[in-house]
Enzyme design. Sequence first.
Site, PDB file in Angstrom:
ATOM      1  N   SER A  43      41.801   6.554 100.412  1.00  0.00           N
ATOM      2  CA  SER A  43      42.570   5.523 101.114  1.00  0.00           C
ATOM      3  C   SER A  43      44.020   5.950 101.218  1.00  0.00           C
ATOM      4  O   SER A  43      44.578   6.536 100.280  1.00  0.00           O
ATOM      5  CB  SER A  43      42.503   4.204 100.353  1.00  0.00           C
ATOM      6  N   TYR A 100      43.005   0.630  92.405  1.00  0.00           N
ATOM      7  CA  TYR A 100      42.385   1.122  93.641  1.00  0.00           C
ATOM      8  C   TYR A 100      42.974   2.484  94.031  1.00  0.00           C
ATOM      9  O   TYR A 100      42.249   3.444  94.295  1.00  0.00           O
ATOM     10  CB  TYR A 100      42.623   0.077  94.730  1.00  0.00           C
ATOM     11  N   LYS A 116      41.189   6.114  94.187  1.00  0.00           N
ATOM     12  CA  LYS A 116      41.162   6.854  95.455  1.00  0.00           C
ATOM     13  C   LYS A 116      41.853   8.210  95.311  1.00  0.00           C
ATOM     14  O   LYS A 116      41.476   9.171  95.980  1.00  0.00           O
ATOM     15  CB  LYS A 116      41.818   6.023  96.562  1.00  0.00           C
TER      16      LYS A 116
HETATM   17  P1  NAD Z   1      33.823  -4.008 102.728  1.00  0.00           P
HETATM   18  O1  NAD Z   1      34.076  -4.897 101.578  1.00  0.00           O
HETATM   19  O2  NAD Z   1      33.713  -4.599 104.081  1.00  0.00           O
HETATM   20  O3  NAD Z   1      32.521  -3.141 102.467  1.00  0.00           O
HETATM   21  C1  NAD Z   1      32.272  -2.542 101.223  1.00  0.00           C
HETATM   22  C2  NAD Z   1      30.806  -2.711 100.916  1.00  0.00           C
HETATM   23  O4  NAD Z   1      30.532  -2.037  99.664  1.00  0.00           O
HETATM   24  C3  NAD Z   1      30.409  -4.169 100.736  1.00  0.00           C
HETATM   25  O5  NAD Z   1      29.360  -4.519 101.610  1.00  0.00           O
HETATM   26  C4  NAD Z   1      30.009  -4.262  99.270  1.00  0.00           C
HETATM   27  O6  NAD Z   1      28.941  -5.170  99.044  1.00  0.00           O
HETATM   28  C5  NAD Z   1      29.596  -2.818  98.968  1.00  0.00           C
HETATM   29  N1  NAD Z   1      29.678  -2.547  97.525  1.00  0.00           N
HETATM   30  C6  NAD Z   1      30.709  -2.846  96.704  1.00  0.00           C
HETATM   31  N2  NAD Z   1      30.415  -2.490  95.451  1.00  0.00           N
HETATM   32  C7  NAD Z   1      29.179  -1.934  95.481  1.00  0.00           C
HETATM   33  C8  NAD Z   1      28.348  -1.379  94.498  1.00  0.00           C
HETATM   34  N3  NAD Z   1      28.730  -1.336  93.215  1.00  0.00           N
HETATM   35  N4  NAD Z   1      27.140  -0.885  94.867  1.00  0.00           N
HETATM   36  C9  NAD Z   1      26.753  -0.916  96.166  1.00  0.00           C
HETATM   37  N5  NAD Z   1      27.500  -1.481  97.134  1.00  0.00           N
HETATM   38  C10 NAD Z   1      28.699  -1.968  96.803  1.00  0.00           C
HETATM   39  O7  NAD Z   1      34.994  -2.907 102.704  1.00  0.00           O
HETATM   40  P2  NAD Z   1      35.367  -1.706 103.706  1.00  0.00           P
HETATM   41  O8  NAD Z   1      36.762  -1.898 104.146  1.00  0.00           O
HETATM   42  O9  NAD Z   1      34.293  -1.496 104.703  1.00  0.00           O
HETATM   43  O10 NAD Z   1      35.408  -0.503 102.675  1.00  0.00           O
HETATM   44  C11 NAD Z   1      34.537   0.608 102.712  1.00  0.00           C
HETATM   45  C12 NAD Z   1      35.204   1.773 102.013  1.00  0.00           C
HETATM   46  O11 NAD Z   1      36.343   2.198 102.762  1.00  0.00           O
HETATM   47  C13 NAD Z   1      35.719   1.453 100.625  1.00  0.00           C
HETATM   48  O12 NAD Z   1      35.554   2.577  99.776  1.00  0.00           O
HETATM   49  C14 NAD Z   1      37.197   1.202 100.852  1.00  0.00           C
HETATM   50  O13 NAD Z   1      37.949   1.389  99.698  1.00  0.00           O
HETATM   51  C15 NAD Z   1      37.465   2.241 101.903  1.00  0.00           C
HETATM   52  N6  NAD Z   1      38.696   2.035 102.683  1.00  0.00           N
HETATM   53  C16 NAD Z   1      38.757   1.091 103.653  1.00  0.00           C
HETATM   54  C17 NAD Z   1      39.912   0.972 104.412  1.00  0.00           C
HETATM   55  C18 NAD Z   1      40.002   0.003 105.545  1.00  0.00           C
HETATM   56  O14 NAD Z   1      40.948   0.159 106.342  1.00  0.00           O
HETATM   57  N7  NAD Z   1      39.111  -0.964 105.664  1.00  0.00           N
HETATM   58  C19 NAD Z   1      41.029   1.770 104.153  1.00  0.00           C
HETATM   59  C20 NAD Z   1      40.942   2.712 103.167  1.00  0.00           C
HETATM   60  C21 NAD Z   1      39.753   2.854 102.452  1.00  0.00           C
END
Ligand code: NAD
Length: 313
Positions: free
Chosen positions: A156, A168, A172
Amino acid sequence: MNATPDFRFDGRVAIVTGAGRGLGRAHALLLAERGAKVVVNDLGGTKEGDGSDSGPANDVVQEITAAGGVAVADTNNVGTEAGCHALVEGAVGAFGRIDIVVNNAGISRFATFPEADAENLERTLDVHLRGTWHTTRAAWPYMVEQGYGRVITTTSTGMFGLADNLAYATAKGALIGFTRSLAVEAASHGILVNCIAPNAITRPSTTAGKPNITTRQLDEARIQAMQTGLVSPMVAYLAHEDCKVNGEILVAGAHRFARWLLAVTPGYRSPGAEVPTVEEIAEHWDEINDESGYYVPANLHDWASTFMAHLNA
Ligand code: NAD
């Protein structure tokens, strides 16, 4: 006319963790649309990682199969080593092999010191870092055996520094070290390990509990411009057999794709044989920090050969 042949995944099996919602869902839909058999893993808890629900994983599988793709749901918790192993064994049981692991599952528990306590750190590391570690490690022998694999980790840009984002960002950051080092070992096995830094509007960026995007910024145009599906093409590229990079970090979202560099400044070299003084550091601070002529080491040995080039002179 498009000169690049279609990037297909026919015959490939992909695990996408956290694929029941958000970015993981978008990655899974794209891989399935391009012919991969997909294991849609999702525990289905809250954004802080509490509770569970089989609904999200099952819904995405239904979406994929309704569109003519092939997928199975998996509700294992990647926050435990046993859950990661069960996920990989389930994937091999269902489809006979494992070619791609997209480590995407994540939670976010916004806090900094002193509120960010041991539980906050451990829960965050469990899902992001240990989940990636154990899932990849469980898939590793299958990839080595077949001499082929694609591993994607998810970091991230929060790692650049964001208030209240401590555990977090720590997790990351660790994933960057994981990606870089595993990539060195992976190459000889036909495995590539790369890292995605996504940028999209999803549940963690918008829902309560210290969201990192203010409601004011969330107009409809921005929501459209930051759809999760705008990240997935890069993930699919990194997951493909024609992927050309290893150990790299790619930033993707909002229609922009970029390389995230780990670079070092040429710095200042103390000329004398004696131990440099603290005052010498202060005097040469600008030179130490001067970004002109920075280099981007491919790995530790590459860095050392530049940083200590003067020892060979
Ligand atoms: P989100 O919450 O929409 O989706 C994450 C999913 O992971 C959820 O459906 C949740 O149920 C699942 N999850 C969480 N813990 C779990 C576990 N222990 N076992 C199995 N499933 C599990 O979030 P997102 O924004 O789609 O995030 C996805 C990834 O992208 C994450 O690693 C997040 O840190 C990373 N990320 C997202 C952004 C962004 O702009 N949205 C930016 C940087 C990093």
